[in-house]
Design a protein around this motif. Structure first.
Motif, PDB file in Angstrom:
ATOM      1  N   LEU A   6       0.822  -1.209   0.000  1.00 10.07           N
ATOM      2  CA  LEU A   6       0.000   0.000   0.000  1.00 10.07           C
ATOM      3  C   LEU A   6       0.860   1.265   0.000  1.00 10.07           C
ATOM      4  N   TRP A   7       2.023   1.210   0.631  1.00 11.79           N
ATOM      5  CA  TRP A   7       2.898   2.378   0.700  1.00 11.79           C
ATOM      6  C   TRP A   7       3.736   2.559  -0.557  1.00 11.79           C
ATOM      7  N   LEU A   8       3.861   1.536  -1.384  1.00 10.20           N
ATOM      8  CA  LEU A   8       4.674   1.608  -2.583  1.00 10.20           C
ATOM      9  C   LEU A   8       4.222   2.714  -3.549  1.00 10.20           C
ATOM     10  N   PRO A   9       2.930   2.865  -3.842  1.00 15.42           N
ATOM     11  CA  PRO A   9       2.514   3.972  -4.712  1.00 15.42           C
ATOM     12  C   PRO A   9       2.854   5.342  -4.111  1.00 15.42           C
ATOM     13  N   LEU A  10       2.741   5.469  -2.806  1.00 12.72           N
ATOM     14  CA  LEU A  10       3.080   6.728  -2.152  1.00 12.72           C
ATOM     15  C   LEU A  10       4.565   7.039  -2.308  1.00 12.72           C
ATOM     16  N   LEU A  11       5.391   6.029  -2.196  1.00 16.03           N
ATOM     17  CA  LEU A  11       6.821   6.208  -2.420  1.00 16.03           C
ATOM     18  C   LEU A  11       7.073   6.685  -3.847  1.00 16.03           C
ATOM     19  N   GLY A  12       6.347   6.109  -4.804  1.00 19.69           N
ATOM     20  CA  GLY A  12       6.470   6.541  -6.202  1.00 19.69           C
ATOM     21  C   GLY A  12       6.095   7.994  -6.377  1.00 19.69           C
ATOM     22  N   VAL A  13       5.050   8.434  -5.702  1.00 12.41           N
ATOM     23  CA  VAL A  13       4.624   9.836  -5.780  1.00 12.41           C
ATOM     24  C   VAL A  13       5.704  10.749  -5.203  1.00 12.41           C
ATOM     25  N   ILE A  15       8.925  10.187  -5.027  1.00 12.29           N
ATOM     26  CA  ILE A  15      10.059  10.205  -5.958  1.00 12.29           C
ATOM     27  C   ILE A  15       9.750  11.114  -7.146  1.00 12.29           C
ATOM     28  N   TRP A  16       8.530  11.020  -7.683  1.00 11.35           N
ATOM     29  CA  TRP A  16       8.144  11.887  -8.798  1.00 11.35           C
ATOM     30  C   TRP A  16       8.160  13.358  -8.389  1.00 11.35           C
ATOM     31  N   LEU A  17       7.662  13.683  -7.193  1.00 10.52           N
ATOM     32  CA  LEU A  17       7.667  15.067  -6.714  1.00 10.52           C
ATOM     33  C   LEU A  17       9.095  15.597  -6.554  1.00 10.52           C
ATOM     34  N   ALA A  18       9.986  14.771  -6.043  1.00  7.42           N
ATOM     35  CA  ALA A  18      11.383  15.187  -5.902  1.00  7.42           C
ATOM     36  C   ALA A  18      11.999  15.451  -7.267  1.00  7.42           C
ATOM     37  N   TRP A  19      11.724  14.599  -8.240  1.00  6.63           N
ATOM     38  CA  TRP A  19      12.259  14.796  -9.583  1.00  6.63           C
ATOM     39  C   TRP A  19      11.691  16.068 -10.207  1.00  6.63           C
ATOM     40  N   ALA A  20      10.388  16.308 -10.056  1.00  5.02           N
ATOM     41  CA  ALA A  20       9.754  17.504 -10.626  1.00  5.02           C
ATOM     42  C   ALA A  20      10.339  18.770 -10.007  1.00  5.02           C
ATOM     43  N   GLY A  21      10.573  18.767  -8.708  1.00  6.20           N
ATOM     44  CA  GLY A  21      11.190  19.927  -8.058  1.00  6.20           C
ATOM     45  C   GLY A  21      12.597  20.167  -8.531  1.00  6.20           C
TER      46      GLY A  21
END
Length: 143
Positions: A6-13, A15-21
């Motif tokens: 359940l936490w895996l998708p949150l981890l993906g989000v 990581i994506w937010l860090a990359w976008a920033g």
């Protein structure tokens, strides 16, 4: 095990937010170097814009610096108009909120260029400043 999945998708989000920033930070740093050569400049997610004397340069921001640069001189402009959804805005109209706005540059050769903005108030300020500068350049006698 289920909680981990359940936490895996949150981890993906995250990581994506860090990359976008990081991506946006790189664009801003490239813009700062590019903008140093101009009297006035603006950064927007849609376009970067710089003004030096009667020269106006704009393009699309990237991490490597602005690309697809276009340039025009204010003496080559016939009119400056604010557009929203590709329709001209009346001079005294209320500025729309939450939509893309653009400055339309009509050139002497009857072509039109567009400079997009996300902030309508900033677009209006740039339009007014460019019109004032254009008028002052036209009123100055050429030698």
């Amino acid at each position: 095990m289920e909680r981990g999945l359940l936490w895996l998708p949150l981890l993906g989000v995250f990581i994506w937010l860090a990359w976008a920033g990081w991506n946006e930070y790189q664009k801003l740093e490239a813009y700062k170097q590019w903008a140093a050569t101009f009297e006035r400049a603006k950064y927007d997610i849609y376009a970067v814009l710089g003004q030096q004397g009667d020269r106006l340069v704009w393009g699309k921001p990237t991490r490597q610096g602005p690309v697809a640069l276009q340039e025009v001189t204010l003496s080559a402009l016939q009119t400056l108009t604010l557009y929203s959804a590709e329709r001209p805005l009346p001079e005294k109209a209320n500025l729309p909120k939450g939509c893309t706005i653009a400055i339309g540059l009509e050139l002497d050769d009857n072509t039109q260029q567009w400079i997009p903005f996300t902030d309508a108030d900033l677009a209006l300020a740039w339009k007014n400043q460019l019109q004032t500068l254009q008028e002052s350049l036209q009123s100055t006698p050429q030698t």
